[in-house]
Design a protein around this motif. Structure first.
Motif, PDB file in Angstrom:
ATOM      1  N   THR A   1      28.187  35.046  46.636  1.00  0.00           N
ATOM      2  CA  THR A   1      27.181  35.985  46.131  1.00  0.00           C
ATOM      3  C   THR A   1      27.647  37.401  46.449  1.00  0.00           C
ATOM      4  O   THR A   1      28.017  37.692  47.583  1.00  0.00           O
ATOM      5  CB  THR A   1      25.823  35.718  46.796  1.00  0.00           C
ATOM      6  OG1 THR A   1      25.447  34.367  46.581  1.00  0.00           O
ATOM      7  CG2 THR A   1      24.751  36.639  46.229  1.00  0.00           C
ATOM      8  N   ILE A   2      27.618  38.270  45.450  1.00  0.00           N
ATOM      9  CA  ILE A   2      28.054  39.659  45.647  1.00  0.00           C
ATOM     10  C   ILE A   2      26.883  40.591  45.378  1.00  0.00           C
ATOM     11  O   ILE A   2      26.251  40.523  44.327  1.00  0.00           O
ATOM     12  CB  ILE A   2      29.246  40.005  44.740  1.00  0.00           C
ATOM     13  CG1 ILE A   2      30.454  39.114  45.081  1.00  0.00           C
ATOM     14  CG2 ILE A   2      29.609  41.471  44.875  1.00  0.00           C
ATOM     15  CD1 ILE A   2      31.665  39.364  44.201  1.00  0.00           C
ATOM     16  N   LEU A   3      26.605  41.442  46.336  1.00  0.00           N
ATOM     17  CA  LEU A   3      25.589  42.488  46.194  1.00  0.00           C
ATOM     18  C   LEU A   3      26.307  43.823  46.310  1.00  0.00           C
ATOM     19  O   LEU A   3      26.908  44.117  47.347  1.00  0.00           O
ATOM     20  CB  LEU A   3      24.515  42.348  47.275  1.00  0.00           C
ATOM     21  CG  LEU A   3      23.447  43.442  47.336  1.00  0.00           C
ATOM     22  CD1 LEU A   3      22.663  43.516  46.036  1.00  0.00           C
ATOM     23  CD2 LEU A   3      22.505  43.206  48.512  1.00  0.00           C
TER      24      LEU A   3
ATOM     25  N   THR B   1      39.958  51.121  39.702  1.00  0.00           N
ATOM     26  CA  THR B   1      38.595  50.585  39.735  1.00  0.00           C
ATOM     27  C   THR B   1      38.498  49.308  38.906  1.00  0.00           C
ATOM     28  O   THR B   1      37.938  48.298  39.363  1.00  0.00           O
ATOM     29  CB  THR B   1      37.595  51.628  39.191  1.00  0.00           C
ATOM     30  OG1 THR B   1      37.491  52.702  40.122  1.00  0.00           O
ATOM     31  CG2 THR B   1      36.217  51.013  38.985  1.00  0.00           C
ATOM     32  N   ASN B   2      39.055  49.324  37.713  1.00  0.00           N
ATOM     33  CA  ASN B   2      39.012  48.136  36.855  1.00  0.00           C
ATOM     34  C   ASN B   2      39.721  46.956  37.499  1.00  0.00           C
ATOM     35  O   ASN B   2      39.261  45.809  37.395  1.00  0.00           O
ATOM     36  CB  ASN B   2      39.633  48.456  35.491  1.00  0.00           C
ATOM     37  CG  ASN B   2      38.786  49.399  34.660  1.00  0.00           C
ATOM     38  OD1 ASN B   2      37.582  49.497  34.864  1.00  0.00           O
ATOM     39  ND2 ASN B   2      39.409  50.101  33.727  1.00  0.00           N
ATOM     40  N   ALA B   3      40.838  47.229  38.185  1.00  0.00           N
ATOM     41  CA  ALA B   3      41.578  46.154  38.845  1.00  0.00           C
ATOM     42  C   ALA B   3      40.771  45.562  39.999  1.00  0.00           C
ATOM     43  O   ALA B   3      40.743  44.333  40.191  1.00  0.00           O
ATOM     44  CB  ALA B   3      42.924  46.677  39.349  1.00  0.00           C
TER      45      ALA B   3
ATOM     46  N   ASP C   1      36.892  37.674  39.928  1.00  0.00           N
ATOM     47  CA  ASP C   1      37.708  36.484  40.160  1.00  0.00           C
ATOM     48  C   ASP C   1      37.274  35.772  41.443  1.00  0.00           C
ATOM     49  O   ASP C   1      37.163  34.540  41.481  1.00  0.00           O
ATOM     50  CB  ASP C   1      39.179  36.884  40.231  1.00  0.00           C
ATOM     51  CG  ASP C   1      40.107  35.680  40.344  1.00  0.00           C
ATOM     52  OD1 ASP C   1      40.032  34.794  39.474  1.00  0.00           O
ATOM     53  OD2 ASP C   1      40.901  35.623  41.302  1.00  0.00           O
ATOM     54  N   ILE C   2      37.016  36.549  42.492  1.00  0.00           N
ATOM     55  CA  ILE C   2      36.562  35.977  43.766  1.00  0.00           C
ATOM     56  C   ILE C   2      35.216  35.284  43.583  1.00  0.00           C
ATOM     57  O   ILE C   2      34.983  34.194  44.113  1.00  0.00           O
ATOM     58  CB  ILE C   2      36.474  37.087  44.834  1.00  0.00           C
ATOM     59  CG1 ILE C   2      37.886  37.509  45.259  1.00  0.00           C
ATOM     60  CG2 ILE C   2      35.664  36.632  46.044  1.00  0.00           C
ATOM     61  CD1 ILE C   2      37.911  38.769  46.085  1.00  0.00           C
ATOM     62  N   ASN C   3      34.322  35.916  42.838  1.00  0.00           N
ATOM     63  CA  ASN C   3      33.021  35.309  42.560  1.00  0.00           C
ATOM     64  C   ASN C   3      33.170  33.983  41.836  1.00  0.00           C
ATOM     65  O   ASN C   3      32.510  32.986  42.177  1.00  0.00           O
ATOM     66  CB  ASN C   3      32.183  36.285  41.728  1.00  0.00           C
ATOM     67  CG  ASN C   3      30.887  35.692  41.231  1.00  0.00           C
ATOM     68  OD1 ASN C   3      30.780  35.323  40.070  1.00  0.00           O
ATOM     69  ND2 ASN C   3      29.894  35.566  42.102  1.00  0.00           N
ATOM     70  N   HIS C   4      34.068  33.921  40.862  1.00  0.00           N
ATOM     71  CA  HIS C   4      34.281  32.692  40.095  1.00  0.00           C
ATOM     72  C   HIS C   4      34.952  31.608  40.942  1.00  0.00           C
ATOM     73  O   HIS C   4      34.552  30.443  40.898  1.00  0.00           O
ATOM     74  CB  HIS C   4      35.140  32.978  38.867  1.00  0.00           C
ATOM     75  CG  HIS C   4      34.407  33.735  37.796  1.00  0.00           C
ATOM     76  ND1 HIS C   4      35.048  34.423  36.790  1.00  0.00           N
ATOM     77  CD2 HIS C   4      33.081  33.919  37.582  1.00  0.00           C
ATOM     78  CE1 HIS C   4      34.142  34.980  36.007  1.00  0.00           C
ATOM     79  NE2 HIS C   4      32.953  34.695  36.465  1.00  0.00           N
ATOM     80  N   LYS C   5      35.952  31.989  41.722  1.00  0.00           N
ATOM     81  CA  LYS C   5      36.722  31.004  42.484  1.00  0.00           C
ATOM     82  C   LYS C   5      35.965  30.476  43.704  1.00  0.00           C
ATOM     83  O   LYS C   5      36.029  29.289  44.022  1.00  0.00           O
ATOM     84  CB  LYS C   5      38.049  31.616  42.944  1.00  0.00           C
ATOM     85  CG  LYS C   5      39.080  31.773  41.847  1.00  0.00           C
ATOM     86  CD  LYS C   5      40.366  32.373  42.395  1.00  0.00           C
ATOM     87  CE  LYS C   5      41.434  32.464  41.310  1.00  0.00           C
ATOM     88  NZ  LYS C   5      42.682  33.112  41.817  1.00  0.00           N
TER      89      LYS C   5
ATOM     90  N   ALA D   1      30.470  46.072  33.941  1.00  0.00           N
ATOM     91  CA  ALA D   1      31.706  45.292  33.974  1.00  0.00           C
ATOM     92  C   ALA D   1      31.541  43.917  34.608  1.00  0.00           C
ATOM     93  O   ALA D   1      32.104  42.938  34.111  1.00  0.00           O
ATOM     94  CB  ALA D   1      32.799  46.076  34.702  1.00  0.00           C
ATOM     95  N   ILE D   2      30.763  43.818  35.706  1.00  0.00           N
ATOM     96  CA  ILE D   2      30.783  42.549  36.441  1.00  0.00           C
ATOM     97  C   ILE D   2      29.426  41.988  36.842  1.00  0.00           C
ATOM     98  O   ILE D   2      29.345  40.829  37.260  1.00  0.00           O
ATOM     99  CB  ILE D   2      31.671  42.638  37.704  1.00  0.00           C
ATOM    100  CG1 ILE D   2      31.063  43.576  38.753  1.00  0.00           C
ATOM    101  CG2 ILE D   2      33.077  43.060  37.354  1.00  0.00           C
ATOM    102  CD1 ILE D   2      31.767  43.492  40.112  1.00  0.00           C
TER     103      ILE D   2
END
Length: 336
Positions: free
Chosen positions: A187-189, A170-172, A179-183, A200-201
């Motif tokens: 937008t992640i929902l 899960t942590n990985a 990382d995907i959000n930063h790169k 965590a994120i």
């Protein structure tokens, strides 16, 4: 927004009075227990479930006014990953990632280049020719993430994406999503029943119960000062320092000296500075730290202390509290 299923007893809404604005590029979490309505809400975003009433706007475009062709095109820009992966068992990793690209009509050369790019992003390039039954749960979810990103989506919907995984995996996966959000600035929902995932994120969170959003805000604010009972329950999953407001709930010695019991909340760099010591030493007050914790959330340090202030000249305790608040430190008086 509201969603009512025709076969629900009493036609009670699965979700009701939903008002949310999600900012471009943020990671927004929706947390709730089973049956809270969070999955229904997520599926309404790309109209896998069509709301009974209300509107859904993505980049200013009203989703419910789109015809079938327009909706199909819009959905290509909304990736989705699932709790149980939903991979094609008879297709290789590369073929699973290629599937949405073929549906969009992309040429073979471009598909191959995109597969390599995506598998490299999720760390599975050497597994391209394997089948899902040859992969671990974390690897399967990485394939699901690569597939969801195939058509360069603007939004990634995560439906309990880590619930079937062990804590280390899960942590990985959460680190990969961050990382995907930063790169990519995507937008992640995401929806979850685990506060650790939110902590965590996520940048902001909405808490759901019985189809309603009962609390929303920045994750750090909600985590440190939960208002609703269900939010306090979720915070208690990941914190030894629950936000109880009564001294009766605090694990403090029964023979503690009389005095004023306060909870101090630090956020940011002040977490590591001796602010309490410096303020108290300028008075005749004594203090004892009864509980304390320091942690960090998305790189922002925070801490909480339960402190008993005793002794001092009249008014000194109030002076300590006032000076702490002047330093933009949140102080809650628990008992006097």
């Amino acid at each position: 927004m509201q969603k009512v299923y025709a076969d629900m007893p009493g036609r009670l809404p699965a979700i009701d009075r939903i008002h949310l604005h999600i900012k471009r590029g943020e990671i927004f979490g929706i947390i709730g227990h089973s049956g809270a309505g969070k999955s229904t809400l997520l599926r309404c975003v790309n109209l896998l479930e069509r709301p009974t009433s209300g509107t859904i706007r993505i980049d200013g475009e009203e989703m419910m006014r789109l015809d079938a062709k327009q909706l199909q095109a819009k959905r290509r820009k909304i990736g989705m990953i699932f709790q149980h992966f939903n991979l094609l068992s008879s297709a290789t990793v590369a073929e699973n990632v290629a599937f949405p690209l073929k549906l969009s009509g992309m040429g073979q050369a471009k598909i191959q280049a995109r597969i390599q790019e995506l598998l490299e992003l999720v760390g599975l390039l050497e597994h391209a020719s394997k089948y899902p039954n040859q992969l671990s749960g974390g690897q399967k979810q990485r394939v699901g993430i690569a597939r969801a990103l195939a058509n360069h989506p603007d939004i990634l919907l995560c439906d309990e994406a880590t619930s079937a995984l062990d804590p280390q995996t899960t942590n990985a996966i959460l680190a990969l999503l961050l990382d995907i959000n930063h790169k990519l600035g995507i937008t992640i929902l995401l929806i979850t029943h685990e506060m650790q995932v939110i902590r965590a994120i996520c940048d902001r969170v909405a808490v759901m119960e019985n189809g309603l959003i009962v609390e929303t805000g920045n994750v750090l604010d909600v985590f440190l000062k939960p208002q609703h009972a269900v939010t306090k329950d979720f915070v208690g999953q990941v914190s030894d320092f629950t936000a109880q407001t009564s001294s009766a709930h605090l694990d403090v010695p029964s023979n503690s000296a009389a005095g004023t019991l306060i909870r101090i909340t630090y956020v940011g760099q002040q977490t590591y500075e001796p602010i309490l010591f410096e303020i108290v030493k300028s008075t005749t007050v004594s203090f004892a730290i009864l509980q304390g914790t320091i942690s960090a959330m998305k790189g922002v340090p925070y801490g909480q202390l339960v402190v008993r202030l005793t002794g001092g000249q009249p008014g000194d305790t109030e002076l300590v509290i006032a000076k702490l608040r002047q330093e933009d430190i949140d102080v809650e008086v628990i008992a006097q």
